[in-house]
Design an enzyme around this catalytic site. Structure first.
Site, PDB file in Angstrom:
ATOM      1  N   PRO A 108       0.732  -1.218  -0.060  1.00  0.00           N
ATOM      2  CA  PRO A 108      -0.387  -0.124  -0.283  1.00  0.00           C
ATOM      3  C   PRO A 108       1.161   1.856   0.262  1.00  0.00           C
ATOM      4  CG  PRO A 108      -1.114  -1.738   1.764  1.00  0.00           C
ATOM      5  CD  PRO A 108       0.814  -2.072   1.261  1.00  0.00           C
ATOM      6  N   CYS A 109       0.409   2.336  -0.902  1.00  0.00           N
ATOM      7  CA  CYS A 109       1.178   3.757  -0.684  1.00  0.00           C
ATOM      8  C   CYS A 109       0.502   4.628  -0.114  1.00  0.00           C
ATOM      9  CB  CYS A 109       1.418   3.989  -2.203  1.00  0.00           C
ATOM     10  SG  CYS A 109      -0.525   3.968  -3.148  1.00  0.00           S
ATOM     11  N   GLN A 110      -1.234   4.286   0.656  1.00  0.00           N
ATOM     12  CA  GLN A 110      -1.514   5.722   0.665  1.00  0.00           C
ATOM     13  C   GLN A 110      -0.548   6.262   2.055  1.00  0.00           C
ATOM     14  OE1 GLN A 110      -1.927   2.557   1.047  1.00  0.00           O
ATOM     15  NE2 GLN A 110      -5.072   1.959   0.524  1.00  0.00           N
TER      16      GLN A 110
ATOM     17  N   ILE B  51       2.670   7.054   2.315  1.00  0.00           N
ATOM     18  CA  ILE B  51       3.476   7.593   1.302  1.00  0.00           C
ATOM     19  C   ILE B  51       3.105   8.360  -0.373  1.00  0.00           C
ATOM     20  CG2 ILE B  51       5.560   6.834   0.161  1.00  0.00           C
ATOM     21  CD1 ILE B  51       5.432   3.546   0.969  1.00  0.00           C
ATOM     22  N   SER B  52       2.117   8.284  -0.273  1.00  0.00           N
ATOM     23  CA  SER B  52       2.137   9.246  -1.391  1.00  0.00           C
ATOM     24  C   SER B  52       1.714  10.489  -1.496  1.00  0.00           C
ATOM     25  CB  SER B  52       1.040   8.283  -2.417  1.00  0.00           C
ATOM     26  OG  SER B  52      -0.155   9.459  -3.371  1.00  0.00           O
TER      27      SER B  52
END
Length: 351
Positions: A85-87, A89-90
């Site tokens: 999951p990138c939430q 980091i994005s």
């Protein structure tokens, strides 16, 4: 890979299975003899339904949440892939990070490290994927620790940021890929795939006729003193869209939603360049486009089918998923995926 020349693969954070689409293509093109999916791991029940419908896979192969998986229970595999999951980091998220001692969604990437420590026979190859922001100064130290753990597990590492538009899909989607190769793997080296000539543009993935529900405006607009066009939304005249015709054929952003308070959802895009990065959340709102010919122009959202195409999936994949999931879920699943073309070329070079 093994005595039967069958590549044994497992995926974590599997979504709707873009690596599996790449494996199918590699087999069809005889780059590999065959592959066997040993497991997949996905917690989104709707994504699981789409995954199984697209790939004709039994849900029993789904191991569920990675946090509940024990290394001793994992079947031997040659290769693991995980787009964790990138939430957190994005830029679109709150950037809480992915430190292993946090409980953020992005910290789940460390669960793959845990499983590599637990399994009896480590996979020869592991591929991690995330947003390009993971390489920024803010997350540099955590990424270094992540890589150090892999090195301590006797993996050689190769990493780079790849853009979908460099690999046949006209989308400005930048993603970080980390390739880990077990040191005892016959001194195997890896080179990231060379860029490919882009032969299509955004418009080639769009349908000329779509249901009226996707249109935000009709073709009635006002020409302003500066030459720009002003559209009003169908069902809310307070929402205005201003289009700069001089920018339409340049690709990229050609207009603005004057009502939107958010940068990403305020843009209206030209169809004569690359598609913007599709996201897991609000894909329809974040990808508004100007369509039509001559001066018969309208603004609409892209469809979920078009979103699937722009991630490298086939129309039949969308149609299978459509049977088991709502359109809002399909938008989410497309934006949450890895672009099939990119992972295809990575795997092709790896093999």
């Amino acid at each position: 890979m093994n005595n039967n020349n069958v590549i044994r693969v497992g995926t974590f954070f599997s979504g709707i299975g873009s690596p599996e689409k790449a494996w199918e293509r590699l087999k069809r093109e005889k780059v590999i003899d065959n592959y066997e999916l040993k497991f997949f791991s996905e917690i989104d029940k709707y994504a699981v339904k789409s995954y199984c419908a697209i790939h004709n896979i039994d849900e029993k192969l789904n191991l569920g949440s990675i946090t509940n998986i024990k290394g001793k229970d994992l079947p031997d595999s040659d290769l693991w892939i995980g787009g964790f999951p990138c939430q957190d980091i994005s830029c679109a998220g709150k950037m809480k990070g992915f430190d292993f001692n946090t409980s953020t969604r992005s910290s789940l990437g460390w669960e793959m490290i845990r499983l590599l420590k637990e399994v009896k026979n480590k996979p020869k190859y592991v591929i991690f994927e995330n947003v390009a922001m993971i390489t920024s100064k803010r997350f540099k130290d955590t990424l270094s620790l992540f890589k150090k753990d892999l090195i301590n597990l006797e993996y050689k590492l190769y990493d780079d940021i790849l853009i979908a538009s460099d690999y046949g899909i006209p989308q400005i989607r930048k993603r970080y890929f980390l390739i880990a190769i077990l040191n005892n793997n016959n001194n195997k080296e890896f080179n990231f795939p060379e860029k490919k000539e882009l032969k299509t543009s955004f418009k080639d993935y769009l349908d000329s006729t779509v249901d009226n529900k996707y249109y935000l405006t009709n073709n009635d607009y006002k020409v302003l003193a500066n030459g720009n066009m002003l559209f009003r939304k169908y069902n809310n005249s307070d929402i205005l869209y201003e289009i700069d015709l001089k920018k339409v054929y340049n690709g990229g952003v050609c207009g603005v939603d004057l009502h939107s308070k958010f940068n990403q959802s305020s843009h209206v895009f030209s169809i004569f360049g690359n598609c913007p990065t599709l996201t897991a959340n609000n894909t329809a709102d974040n990808c508004k486009i100007l369509v039509g010919k001559n001066m018969n122009l309208r603004i609409r959202k892209i469809t979920a089918l078009e979103a699937f195409r722009l991630m490298g999936f086939d129309d039949i994949d969308y149609l299978r998923a459509k049977v088991v999931c709502s359109e809002s879920q399909l938008y989410h699943q497309a934006g949450n995926s890895i672009v099939v073309n990119v992972i295809y070329y990575i795997l092709k070079n790896l093999l």
